[in-house]
Design a protein around this motif. Structure first.
Motif, PDB file in Angstrom:
ATOM      1  N   ARG A   5     -10.922   3.070 -29.068  1.00  0.00           N
ATOM      2  CA  ARG A   5     -10.107   2.546 -27.967  1.00  0.00           C
ATOM      3  C   ARG A   5      -8.739   2.143 -28.480  1.00  0.00           C
ATOM      4  NH1 ARG A   5     -13.773  -1.360 -24.197  1.00  0.00           N
ATOM      5  NH2 ARG A   5     -15.322   0.201 -23.657  1.00  0.00           N
ATOM      6  N   ARG A   8      -4.522  -2.336 -25.375  1.00  0.00           N
ATOM      7  CA  ARG A   8      -3.591  -2.387 -24.240  1.00  0.00           C
ATOM      8  C   ARG A   8      -2.270  -2.981 -24.696  1.00  0.00           C
ATOM      9  NH1 ARG A   8      -6.020  -5.519 -19.348  1.00  0.00           N
ATOM     10  NH2 ARG A   8      -3.838  -5.451 -18.826  1.00  0.00           N
ATOM     11  N   ARG A  10       0.881  -5.321 -24.695  1.00  0.00           N
ATOM     12  CA  ARG A  10       1.045  -6.687 -24.190  1.00  0.00           C
ATOM     13  C   ARG A  10       2.097  -6.715 -23.101  1.00  0.00           C
ATOM     14  NH1 ARG A  10       0.224 -11.586 -27.848  1.00  0.00           N
ATOM     15  NH2 ARG A  10       1.348 -12.306 -26.044  1.00  0.00           N
TER      16      ARG A  10
END
Length: 64
Positions: A5, A8, A10
């Motif tokens: 993965r 994400r 920030r």
């Protein structure tokens, strides 16, 4: 095999809050240009509410 993965990115909360405030300033400028003078009584009530909402949004977005 599973793919790793990617984290994400920030969210830059300061930029978001300042951008929202600038949108409000731009909307007020457009209102003055196309509609006429602002109703200052309404603005005295709405401005603190908008600032509280923007601050609450900033707090929610910084929670982990």
């Amino acid at each position: 095999m599973s793919t790793p993965r990617t984290p994400r990115p920030r969210l830059d909360v300061v930029s978001l809050v300042l951008g929202l405030l600038m949108v409000v300033v731009a909307a007020a400028a457009l209102w003055l240009t196309f509609v006429g003078p602002l109703d200052w009584g309404l603005l005295r009530t709405a401005a603190p509410l908008v600032l509280v909402a923007v601050g609450a949004l900033g707090l929610v977005l910084t929670r982990r």
